[in-house]
Design an enzyme around this catalytic site. Sequence first.
Site, PDB file in Angstrom:
ATOM      1  N   HIS A 104      -9.714 -68.983 -24.248  1.00 50.34           N
ATOM      2  CA  HIS A 104      -9.721 -68.855 -22.800  1.00 50.34           C
ATOM      3  C   HIS A 104      -9.023 -70.052 -22.158  1.00 50.34           C
ATOM      4  O   HIS A 104      -8.575 -70.963 -22.852  1.00 50.34           O
ATOM      5  CB  HIS A 104     -11.156 -68.715 -22.273  1.00 50.34           C
ATOM      6  CG  HIS A 104     -12.076 -69.833 -22.688  1.00 50.34           C
ATOM      7  ND1 HIS A 104     -12.829 -69.779 -23.841  1.00 50.34           N
ATOM      8  CD2 HIS A 104     -12.366 -71.032 -22.116  1.00 50.34           C
ATOM      9  CE1 HIS A 104     -13.537 -70.889 -23.959  1.00 50.34           C
ATOM     10  NE2 HIS A 104     -13.272 -71.666 -22.930  1.00 50.34           N
ATOM     11  N   TYR A 119     -11.935 -68.726 -17.764  1.00 54.55           N
ATOM     12  CA  TYR A 119     -11.511 -67.339 -17.593  1.00 54.55           C
ATOM     13  C   TYR A 119     -10.674 -66.913 -18.792  1.00 54.55           C
ATOM     14  O   TYR A 119      -9.976 -67.733 -19.396  1.00 54.55           O
ATOM     15  CB  TYR A 119     -10.668 -67.167 -16.327  1.00 54.55           C
ATOM     16  CG  TYR A 119     -11.463 -67.103 -15.045  1.00 54.55           C
ATOM     17  CD1 TYR A 119     -11.909 -65.893 -14.541  1.00 54.55           C
ATOM     18  CD2 TYR A 119     -11.768 -68.268 -14.345  1.00 54.55           C
ATOM     19  CE1 TYR A 119     -12.644 -65.838 -13.356  1.00 54.55           C
ATOM     20  CE2 TYR A 119     -12.501 -68.229 -13.163  1.00 54.55           C
ATOM     21  CZ  TYR A 119     -12.934 -67.008 -12.677  1.00 54.55           C
ATOM     22  OH  TYR A 119     -13.670 -66.955 -11.511  1.00 54.55           O
ATOM     23  N   THR A 120     -10.745 -65.624 -19.110  1.00 55.96           N
ATOM     24  CA  THR A 120      -9.868 -65.048 -20.119  1.00 55.96           C
ATOM     25  C   THR A 120      -8.948 -64.053 -19.433  1.00 55.96           C
ATOM     26  O   THR A 120      -9.425 -63.084 -18.832  1.00 55.96           O
ATOM     27  CB  THR A 120     -10.664 -64.319 -21.218  1.00 55.96           C
ATOM     28  OG1 THR A 120     -11.576 -65.233 -21.830  1.00 55.96           O
ATOM     29  CG2 THR A 120      -9.721 -63.764 -22.280  1.00 55.96           C
TER      30      THR A 120
END
Length: 346
Positions: free
Chosen positions: A129, A147-148
């Site tokens: 991520h 966040y990915t």
Amino acid sequence: TAIDATPFLKDHPGGADSILLVAGTDATEDFDAIHSQKAKDMLKDYYIGELAAEGGVEASTPEGSDTVSPRTRANSEFSDDRIAAVALNPKKKIDFPLIEKEYITHNVLRLRFGLPTEEHRLGLPVGKHIFVYAKVGDVKETVMRAYTPTSSDHDLGYFELVVKVYRADQHPQYPAGGKMSQHMDTLEIGDTLSVKGPVGHVEYVGKGKYILNGEEKHTDAINLIAGGTGITPCFQIIKAVLRDPEDTTKVALVYANNSPDDILLAAELEDMASDPRFSLWHTVSNADDGWKYDVGYVTPSMCQKRLLPASKTAIGCVCGPPAMIKFAAMPSLESMGFRDDQKIQF
């Protein structure tokens, strides 16, 4: 203050990468932006002294260098004939401009950010991520979140985030809402987002090969339990497996949400489920008549029925709210016979 976090690398909930990302640098802002008071109190156990006032050397990455490890580059089954420059830098925040913004629902955003050129790839291995940074509020508080992206390194020139916006005064337990998601909600075309990475202790290389905490392993069955926005790293792995017709790895997903309307990437997941290598199951807290999946929390019996059985090489990966992971996902995998080293938290 100088801290030696080496003894904590294996135990760090975010994996060793998120510590090594700031090794040898002033990590104050990154640490304060994401850690609780409990974590701050733990620092005394790793204290080694004070820095000299002058003469310190800050670690850096050469300008324009490729930050993907040689092993990742050599092992990747997803590389194509195009050689693309890497946009991410693990030692430096990079500002990426917003080039597209779409409301998928009233509180779900698809944001597309441009890379330096149309030939750049983000440089994010599958399973890892990024850290996203923003200055929010009147006091310009630094906020950092993991966040990915839903895009991959096959997508040149941009990366995409699908973000659920948690607005203020919509949940009694969180009256202020989500600081980062509300910030993203205000972004306009041309505004930038600061990003650093890649980060993470898991990487899916391809054809069942994965790397966990630096050790190369192999699996023929991947179980995924996701809650809410925790779907994004799971989505990356599913997409990576199904993209490769020679990857025979089986994948099964149990995905928990409050309601059918809260399901992120619903249409994409349904399309993926047409591939026999991937099985999909939803469970929601509330649904109208006609809902064809489960209603209720993730349970051991649900997982035993919907996921792939434990074996010597099968793994179970989880991502979602802490309570779901602790009280539902991990106990379910344990009830199925998965060992500790087969249970992976993104």
